[in-house]
Motif scaffolding. Structure first.
Motif, PDB file in Angstrom:
ATOM      1  N   PRO A 117     -39.029  59.391 145.188  1.00 46.18           N
ATOM      2  CA  PRO A 117     -39.009  60.734 145.123  1.00 46.18           C
ATOM      3  C   PRO A 117     -37.841  61.752 143.642  1.00 46.18           C
ATOM      4  N   VAL A 118     -38.478  62.602 143.810  1.00 48.09           N
ATOM      5  CA  VAL A 118     -37.473  63.103 142.596  1.00 48.09           C
ATOM      6  C   VAL A 118     -37.245  64.969 142.882  1.00 48.09           C
ATOM      7  N   SER A 119     -36.695  65.546 142.137  1.00 49.91           N
ATOM      8  CA  SER A 119     -36.268  67.356 142.290  1.00 49.91           C
ATOM      9  C   SER A 119     -37.732  67.579 141.598  1.00 49.91           C
ATOM     10  N   LYS A 120     -38.252  68.922 141.864  1.00 54.35           N
ATOM     11  CA  LYS A 120     -39.283  69.481 141.105  1.00 54.35           C
ATOM     12  C   LYS A 120     -38.951  69.908 140.105  1.00 54.35           C
ATOM     13  N   ARG A 121     -37.903  69.683 139.605  1.00 51.00           N
ATOM     14  CA  ARG A 121     -36.546  70.359 138.604  1.00 51.00           C
ATOM     15  C   ARG A 121     -36.866  68.481 137.514  1.00 51.00           C
ATOM     16  N   THR A 122     -36.484  67.623 138.174  1.00 51.47           N
ATOM     17  CA  THR A 122     -36.032  66.364 137.378  1.00 51.47           C
ATOM     18  C   THR A 122     -38.470  65.862 136.834  1.00 51.47           C
ATOM     19  N   LEU A 123     -39.399  66.857 138.220  1.00 51.11           N
ATOM     20  CA  LEU A 123     -40.746  66.281 137.980  1.00 51.11           C
ATOM     21  C   LEU A 123     -40.882  66.856 136.456  1.00 51.11           C
ATOM     22  N   TYR A 124     -40.322  68.456 136.906  1.00 48.82           N
ATOM     23  CA  TYR A 124     -41.124  68.901 135.653  1.00 48.82           C
ATOM     24  C   TYR A 124     -40.328  69.418 133.760  1.00 48.82           C
ATOM     25  N   ILE A 125     -39.038  68.681 134.361  1.00 49.85           N
ATOM     26  CA  ILE A 125     -38.170  68.359 133.016  1.00 49.85           C
ATOM     27  C   ILE A 125     -39.089  67.589 132.735  1.00 49.85           C
ATOM     28  N   HIS A 126     -39.581  66.190 133.157  1.00 47.02           N
ATOM     29  CA  HIS A 126     -40.474  65.317 132.657  1.00 47.02           C
ATOM     30  C   HIS A 126     -41.745  65.286 131.828  1.00 47.02           C
ATOM     31  N   PHE A 127     -42.617  66.584 133.004  1.00 50.90           N
ATOM     32  CA  PHE A 127     -43.775  66.753 132.649  1.00 50.90           C
ATOM     33  C   PHE A 127     -44.085  68.277 133.544  1.00 50.90           C
ATOM     34  N   PRO A 128     -44.084  69.149 132.302  1.00 52.62           N
ATOM     35  CA  PRO A 128     -43.964  70.102 132.088  1.00 52.62           C
ATOM     36  C   PRO A 128     -45.739  71.106 133.074  1.00 52.62           C
ATOM     37  N   SER A 129     -46.272  70.457 133.006  1.00 53.91           N
ATOM     38  CA  SER A 129     -47.612  70.982 133.601  1.00 53.91           C
ATOM     39  C   SER A 129     -47.860  69.499 134.103  1.00 53.91           C
ATOM     40  N   LYS A 130     -48.977  69.796 134.671  1.00 52.42           N
ATOM     41  CA  LYS A 130     -49.955  68.393 135.502  1.00 52.42           C
ATOM     42  C   LYS A 130     -50.898  68.036 134.449  1.00 52.42           C
ATOM     43  N   ASP A 131     -51.281  68.940 133.135  1.00 57.43           N
ATOM     44  CA  ASP A 131     -51.892  68.097 132.397  1.00 57.43           C
ATOM     45  C   ASP A 131     -51.559  67.211 131.830  1.00 57.43           C
ATOM     46  N   ASP A 132     -49.897  67.008 131.697  1.00 59.25           N
ATOM     47  CA  ASP A 132     -49.037  66.574 131.238  1.00 59.25           C
ATOM     48  C   ASP A 132     -48.428  65.211 131.611  1.00 59.25           C
TER      49      ASP A 132
ATOM     50  N   PRO B 126     -63.684  70.828 127.960  1.00 59.68           N
ATOM     51  CA  PRO B 126     -63.259  70.038 127.041  1.00 59.68           C
ATOM     52  C   PRO B 126     -62.621  69.930 126.265  1.00 59.68           C
ATOM     53  N   ASP B 127     -61.521  71.618 126.267  1.00 55.47           N
ATOM     54  CA  ASP B 127     -60.167  71.597 124.692  1.00 55.47           C
ATOM     55  C   ASP B 127     -58.657  71.118 126.109  1.00 55.47           C
ATOM     56  N   SER B 128     -59.081  71.130 127.092  1.00 53.61           N
ATOM     57  CA  SER B 128     -57.641  70.455 128.271  1.00 53.61           C
ATOM     58  C   SER B 128     -57.316  69.580 127.611  1.00 53.61           C
ATOM     59  N   PRO B 129     -55.940  68.966 127.703  1.00 55.03           N
ATOM     60  CA  PRO B 129     -55.618  67.875 126.774  1.00 55.03           C
ATOM     61  C   PRO B 129     -55.936  66.744 127.910  1.00 55.03           C
TER      62      PRO B 129
ATOM     63  N   HIS C  61     -58.451  66.060 129.284  1.00 56.39           N
ATOM     64  CA  HIS C  61     -60.568  65.808 129.143  1.00 56.39           C
ATOM     65  C   HIS C  61     -60.261  65.246 127.970  1.00 56.39           C
ATOM     66  N   ALA C  62     -59.302  65.800 126.914  1.00 55.27           N
ATOM     67  CA  ALA C  62     -59.534  65.758 125.359  1.00 55.27           C
ATOM     68  C   ALA C  62     -59.493  64.024 125.769  1.00 55.27           C
ATOM     69  N   TYR C  63     -58.342  64.108 126.553  1.00 54.07           N
ATOM     70  CA  TYR C  63     -57.559  62.288 126.196  1.00 54.07           C
ATOM     71  C   TYR C  63     -58.876  61.583 126.725  1.00 54.07           C
ATOM     72  N   ALA C  64     -59.050  61.710 127.899  1.00 56.65           N
ATOM     73  CA  ALA C  64     -60.207  61.211 128.502  1.00 56.65           C
ATOM     74  C   ALA C  64     -60.962  61.267 127.213  1.00 56.65           C
ATOM     75  N   ARG C  65     -61.765  62.103 126.261  1.00 56.86           N
ATOM     76  CA  ARG C  65     -62.852  62.138 125.373  1.00 56.86           C
ATOM     77  C   ARG C  65     -62.628  60.686 124.772  1.00 56.86           C
ATOM     78  N   GLN C  66     -61.556  60.944 124.203  1.00 54.57           N
ATOM     79  CA  GLN C  66     -60.574  60.292 123.028  1.00 54.57           C
ATOM     80  C   GLN C  66     -60.866  58.771 123.254  1.00 54.57           C
ATOM     81  N   GLN C  67     -60.205  58.324 125.050  1.00 50.57           N
ATOM     82  CA  GLN C  67     -61.096  56.815 125.648  1.00 50.57           C
ATOM     83  C   GLN C  67     -61.912  55.825 125.261  1.00 50.57           C
ATOM     84  N   LYS C  68     -62.800  57.369 125.805  1.00 50.37           N
ATOM     85  CA  LYS C  68     -64.421  56.820 126.073  1.00 50.37           C
ATOM     86  C   LYS C  68     -64.546  56.332 124.474  1.00 50.37           C
TER      87      LYS C  68
END
Length: 193
Positions: free
Chosen positions: A44-59, A119-122, A124-131
């Motif tokens: 458990p963390v605050s939403k503020r802490t979550l968004y400090i570490h990961f500004p978006s769900k893509d991140d 395909p340009d989302s981070p 999706h692009a990371y998944a493509r790179q790993q494949k």
């Protein structure tokens, strides 16, 4: 599965708790079905802490996928085993792992690409790179074996591995890996004869 230490003091290990929570929730419910609020609550963390570490769900999704790679939690990790021959490592790709829950999980990269179809989302692009990296690693092992046309065969084996993982997940049937392994064996035999 990543161990979660939710008893840590606030502010300590927040990023690790967030990743552990995301991993559990993404694997249980899916990426899009998991909200950032659920991740924060489970961490458990605050939403503020979550968004400090990961500004978006893509991140967060890219960090989760990176963690899966770094922790050796992908089917690709069998390619690193030095106690197996290159051929054994390649065929091990078709062993569907038992995660102990009774549910078979598919490939996290396929899941991420499907849930982030742009395909340009981070993510999706990371998944493509790993494949692409996965196929290159297969080709390198095939070259060690002296296989004819290693790049083409690597693509065929990668497609078989991805298909077996997806089918095993959809049907919740680990025997799908056995069928793909038989096909991979035939391809390897023909290419290394």
């Amino acid at each position: 599965m990543v161990e979660q230490n939710v008893t840590s003091r606030p502010g300590r290990g927040g990023r690790q708790r967030i990743l552990a929570a995301a991993m559990t929730l993404f694997e249980t419910h899916g990426i899009n079905a998991t909200s950032m609020e659920e991740v924060a609550s489970t961490a458990p963390v605050s939403k503020r802490t979550l968004y400090i570490h990961f500004p978006s769900k893509d991140d967060l999704v890219v960090a989760y996928l990176r963690h899966v790679v770094e922790a050796g939690l992908t089917m690709e990790s069998v390619l690193d085993r030095q106690d197996r021959t290159p051929r054994e490592r390649l065929l091990e790709l078709f062993t569907v792992p038992d995660n102990g829950t009774g549910l078979i999980r598919g490939c996290p990269f396929v899941d991420a690409a499907a849930e982030f179809p742009d395909p340009d989302s981070p993510a999706h692009a990371y998944a493509r790179q790993q494949k692409q990296r996965f196929t290159q690693r297969i080709a390198a092992l095939l070259s060690e074996l002296g296989a004819a046309q290693p790049d083409i065969l690597a693509e065929q084996l990668a497609i078989l591995a991805d298909g077996a993982a997806s089918r095993a997940m959809v049907l919740n049937d680990p025997t799908c890996g056995q069928h793909a392994r038989a096909a991979a064996t035939a391809l390897l035999d023909a290419a290394t004869a």
